[in-house]
Design an enzyme around this catalytic site. Structure first.
Site, PDB file in Angstrom:
ATOM      1  N   GLN A  66       5.771   2.961   1.383  1.00 28.28           N
ATOM      2  CA  GLN A  66       5.934   3.524   2.730  1.00 28.28           C
ATOM      3  C   GLN A  66       5.861   5.049   2.849  1.00 28.28           C
ATOM      4  OE1 GLN A  66       9.121   3.648   6.425  1.00 28.28           O
ATOM      5  NE2 GLN A  66       9.522   2.210   4.809  1.00 28.28           N
ATOM      6  N   GLU A 188      13.866   3.633  -0.152  1.00 17.93           N
ATOM      7  CA  GLU A 188      14.493   4.126   1.083  1.00 17.93           C
ATOM      8  C   GLU A 188      16.024   4.262   1.015  1.00 17.93           C
ATOM      9  OE1 GLU A 188      13.293   4.967   4.294  1.00 17.93           O
ATOM     10  OE2 GLU A 188      15.394   5.378   4.683  1.00 17.93           O
ATOM     11  N   ASP A 217      11.964   7.240   3.598  1.00 20.98           N
ATOM     12  CA  ASP A 217      10.527   7.020   3.367  1.00 20.98           C
ATOM     13  C   ASP A 217       9.676   7.755   4.401  1.00 20.98           C
ATOM     14  OD1 ASP A 217      10.628   5.508   1.103  1.00 20.98           O
ATOM     15  OD2 ASP A 217      10.694   3.595   2.132  1.00 20.98           O
ATOM     16  N   GLY A 296      26.640  16.470  18.099  1.00 27.49           N
ATOM     17  CA  GLY A 296      26.659  17.836  18.627  1.00 27.49           C
ATOM     18  C   GLY A 296      27.988  18.163  19.266  1.00 27.49           C
ATOM     19  N   GLY A 297      27.983  19.166  20.115  1.00 30.51           N
ATOM     20  CA  GLY A 297      29.233  19.638  20.714  1.00 30.51           C
ATOM     21  C   GLY A 297      29.632  18.903  21.985  1.00 30.51           C
TER      22      GLY A 297
HETATM   23  N1  COA Z   1      -5.400   1.427 -11.219  1.00 27.98           N
HETATM   24  C1  COA Z   1      -4.659   1.190 -12.327  1.00 27.98           C
HETATM   25  N2  COA Z   1      -3.328   1.356 -12.364  1.00 27.98           N
HETATM   26  C2  COA Z   1      -2.720   1.763 -11.222  1.00 27.98           C
HETATM   27  C3  COA Z   1      -3.425   2.019 -10.040  1.00 27.98           C
HETATM   28  C4  COA Z   1      -4.832   1.844 -10.081  1.00 27.98           C
HETATM   29  N3  COA Z   1      -5.573   2.067  -9.002  1.00 27.98           N
HETATM   30  N4  COA Z   1      -2.546   2.387  -9.096  1.00 27.98           N
HETATM   31  C5  COA Z   1      -1.334   2.368  -9.659  1.00 27.98           C
HETATM   32  N5  COA Z   1      -1.432   1.998 -10.944  1.00 27.98           N
HETATM   33  C6  COA Z   1      -0.359   1.871 -11.915  1.00 27.98           C
HETATM   34  C7  COA Z   1       0.273   3.203 -12.236  1.00 27.98           C
HETATM   35  O1  COA Z   1      -0.545   3.920 -13.126  1.00 27.98           O
HETATM   36  C8  COA Z   1       1.597   2.769 -12.837  1.00 27.98           C
HETATM   37  O2  COA Z   1       1.383   2.416 -14.184  1.00 27.98           O
HETATM   38  P1  COA Z   1       2.231   3.014 -15.443  1.00 27.98           P
HETATM   39  O3  COA Z   1       3.670   2.899 -15.080  1.00 27.98           O
HETATM   40  O4  COA Z   1       1.806   2.123 -16.557  1.00 27.98           O
HETATM   41  O5  COA Z   1       1.828   4.410 -15.621  1.00 27.98           O
HETATM   42  C9  COA Z   1       1.877   1.479 -12.107  1.00 27.98           C
HETATM   43  O6  COA Z   1       0.682   1.138 -11.385  1.00 27.98           O
HETATM   44  C10 COA Z   1       3.002   1.436 -11.101  1.00 27.98           C
HETATM   45  O7  COA Z   1       3.321   2.658 -10.528  1.00 27.98           O
HETATM   46  P2  COA Z   1       4.810   2.914 -10.021  1.00 27.98           P
HETATM   47  O8  COA Z   1       4.768   4.066  -9.103  1.00 27.98           O
HETATM   48  O9  COA Z   1       5.708   3.044 -11.201  1.00 27.98           O
HETATM   49  O10 COA Z   1       5.147   1.598  -9.192  1.00 27.98           O
HETATM   50  P3  COA Z   1       6.498   0.738  -9.147  1.00 27.98           P
HETATM   51  O11 COA Z   1       6.185  -0.422  -8.269  1.00 27.98           O
HETATM   52  O12 COA Z   1       7.012   0.412 -10.480  1.00 27.98           O
HETATM   53  O13 COA Z   1       7.554   1.708  -8.433  1.00 27.98           O
HETATM   54  C11 COA Z   1       8.389   3.091  -6.634  1.00 27.98           C
HETATM   55  C12 COA Z   1       7.551   1.868  -7.044  1.00 27.98           C
HETATM   56  C13 COA Z   1       8.219   3.273  -5.150  1.00 27.98           C
HETATM   57  C14 COA Z   1       9.850   2.851  -6.958  1.00 27.98           C
HETATM   58  C15 COA Z   1       7.886   4.324  -7.401  1.00 27.98           C
HETATM   59  O14 COA Z   1       6.512   4.462  -7.199  1.00 27.98           O
HETATM   60  C16 COA Z   1       8.571   5.624  -6.998  1.00 27.98           C
HETATM   61  O15 COA Z   1       9.710   5.883  -7.352  1.00 27.98           O
HETATM   62  N6  COA Z   1       7.860   6.472  -6.254  1.00 27.98           N
HETATM   63  C17 COA Z   1       8.345   7.780  -5.862  1.00 27.98           C
HETATM   64  C18 COA Z   1       9.339   7.701  -4.748  1.00 27.98           C
HETATM   65  C19 COA Z   1       8.841   6.963  -3.556  1.00 27.98           C
HETATM   66  O16 COA Z   1       7.835   7.285  -2.977  1.00 27.98           O
HETATM   67  N7  COA Z   1       9.640   5.979  -3.142  1.00 27.98           N
HETATM   68  C20 COA Z   1       9.483   5.370  -1.861  1.00 27.98           C
HETATM   69  C21 COA Z   1       8.570   4.273  -1.829  1.00 27.98           C
HETATM   70  S1  COA Z   1       8.457   3.752  -0.162  1.00 27.98           S
END
Ligand code: COA
Length: 477
Positions: A66, A188, A217, A296-297
């Site tokens: 998001q 979030e 988010d 607020g106030g």
């Molecule tokens: N091709 C190949 N691999 C891909 C890819 C693509 N096009 N797009 C994503 N990936 C891979 C990434 O390289 C990563 O692999 P790695 O861990 O082996 O390096 C993997 O997909 C997953 O990425 P990640 O961001 O760790 O996803 P997740 O589902 O485990 O975590 C979140 C999700 C949201 C918790 C995390 O991305 C995060 O903390 N983001 C920052 C904060 C944030 O934006 N949070 C709010 C989300 S609404």
């Protein structure tokens, strides 16, 4: 001597004549206005027909879920060409989350990814990396919100990107900024809690609460968008890109700043506008939860309206703004409160807010929330009906302004999305449906990156843009 002076005078006269001629010439060729700011002359095109605000800006959108998609969708609404990179065969995980229509991209995805193009690239495939490098050279901004370190693990380090394209702006959402929690994954509600919002939301005698508005988010996505357009503006002067970081904890705190204000006020005495003060309950060491007290106030509270027994949204937010206190007293049948020393002034009312709101509620309960709204607005009394999402979806004025937009999707059919909440008078929003997974892969490879048919054929067999083939059933057994 006199002749030399005469000659010099004639020379400067001629030079002046020449330069004045030059000025005339400048005017006729319509060079930039000589106002010193280097900007072009104001466009003569009719309003709304001079292109969109971010037209020409190319965004390599590596976002998912998001926070990041909120940011890039806003940039797309403003006219940027947003190219969303997704993993072949899978795509943004939200495509399949909270699905309401079988086989169709979820509303979670479609409402956050409108007006973008989708290309599938496996960023871990060597050919995929090559394509990404070409996109890095082509685009102005890369936006990502992967878990910390994921972009680097793909080989897309800042050094690599900056070397390929020194003008590239690399914008990231992370859960936390540098510090003890920088490596944590964040969603979030984690951000709402870590940013201080949850500890100040809810009722004093209950647990902390998260809010339905996605301040962690979508709120952080908004912050990031502002960082990106600022970096684009600075790039006009410096010619180089920079990194932009919006941490969700920081974004939430920014939105909850009035509560940090109250934290500091606590050192100087009780927070008199909190109902807890009127109820004689002492304050602790930290900003407490304030229920529906106004931030607020001007004291306010949520009051029941006609029909509250069966309609969970038959309520109104009522603010007892000081300048209209007299009108409130007349409306609720308490004209004597206008002169009664216990009610006439804001400080006198603070200790008895609960009783005052109970009395106002006796009046609001005799009317619907819309009747209260109409009557109070006639007296300049600020009130806010509690609108349900159903009422918002059906509200014609929001459709008219483009805040709520109906778009048509080839698989799910028509759906409502939130259009651009920011209105620019010379840049009409561009609100289109979300793309199907990989819908624009070939178009981008051919038309944007200039791959030949032969190269395209090689890419197709490399596995860079397609999901690995599933083994046939017989083989799998
Ligand atoms: N091709 C190949 N691999 C891909 C890819 C693509 N096009 N797009 C994503 N990936 C891979 C990434 O390289 C990563 O692999 P790695 O861990 O082996 O390096 C993997 O997909 C997953 O990425 P990640 O961001 O760790 O996803 P997740 O589902 O485990 O975590 C979140 C999700 C949201 C918790 C995390 O991305 C995060 O903390 N983001 C920052 C904060 C944030 O934006 N949070 C709010 C989300 S609404």
């Amino acid at each position: 001597m006199a002749t030399r002076k005469k000659a010099a005078k004639a020379k400067s006269k001629a030079a002046a004549k020449k330069s004045s001629k030059k000025v005339v010439k400048l005017k006729t060729v319509k060079k930039p206005a000589a106002n010193g700011n280097g900007l072009p002359r104001p466009s003569n095109k009719p309003w709304g027909q001079a292109g969109r605000a971010l037209e020409g800006v190319k965004v390599l959108d590596f976002t998912h879920v998001q926070s990041g998609p909120t940011c890039t969708q806003l940039l797309a609404y403003m006219g940027a060409d947003v190219i969303k990179v997704e993993r072949p065969g899978i795509g943004d995980i939200t495509r399949g989350q909270l699905r309401d229509v079988k086989g169709a991209d979820s509303l979670y995805f479609t409402m956050l990814n409108g007006s973008k193009r989708s290309i599938t690239i496996d960023s871990k495939n060597p050919k995929g990396r090559e394509i990404l490098d070409r996109l890095v050279k082509y685009c102005d901004v890369l936006v990502e919100n992967f878990a910390p370190g994921a972009l680097d693990r793909m080989g897309l380090t800042w050094d690599h990107i900056h070397k390929l394209n020194p003008r590239m702006i690399v914008a990231s959402v992370k859960g936390f900024g540098p510090g003890p929690y920088e490596d944590c994954k964040v969603y979030e509600n984690v951000a709402q809690c870590a940013g201080g919002a949850a500890s100040t939301t809810g009722f004093r005698d209950g647990p902390p609460l998260v809010t339905g508005a996605q301040i962690g988010d979508s709120g952080t996505g908004l912050h990031l968008a502002l960082g990106i357009v600022s970096a684009l503006y600075q790039r006009v002067r410096t010619g180089r890109g920079q990194r932009v970081l919006a941490a969700m904890q920081d974004g939430v705190l920014n939105l909850a700043r009035v509560k940090l204000r109250d934290q500091q006020r606590l050192a100087h005495g009780p927070l008199t506008e909190y109902s807890q003060y009127g109820e004689g309950i002492p304050f602790g060491k930290a900003t407490p939860r304030a229920g529906n007290d106004s931030g607020g106030g001007q004291p306010g509270w949520i009051l029941k309206c006609k029909g509250w027994e069966s309609d969970p949204d038959a309520y109104i937010y009522f603010i007892t703004q000081a300048p209209v206190w007299g009108a409130i007293c007349d409306l609720i049948g308490k004209p004597e409160w206008k002169t009664d020393a216990d009610y006439a002034t804001p400080p006198a009312r603070l200790p008895r807010l609960r009783q005052i709101f109970d009395t106002i509620e006796q009046w609001t309960m005799t009317k619907t929330k819309f009747e209260v709204m109409e009557i109070c607005n006639g007296h300049d009394i600020p009130v806010g009906p509690i609108l349900s999402m159903k009422e918002i979806a059906d509200e014609p004025s929001l459709r008219k302004t483009g805040t709520v937009v109906e778009v048509d999707h080839p698989v799910r059919g028509k759906y409502l999305t939130v259009g651009n909440p920011i209105k620019l008078s010379d840049s009409p929003p561009d609100v289109r449906r979300s793309p199907l997974l990989g819908e624009h892969t070939e178009e981008i490879l051919r038309k944007v990156l200039g791959y030949s048919e032969k190269e395209l054929a090689e890419i197709k067999v490399s596995g860079a843009i397609t999901a690995p083939e599933k083994p046939a059933k017989a083989e799998a057994a």
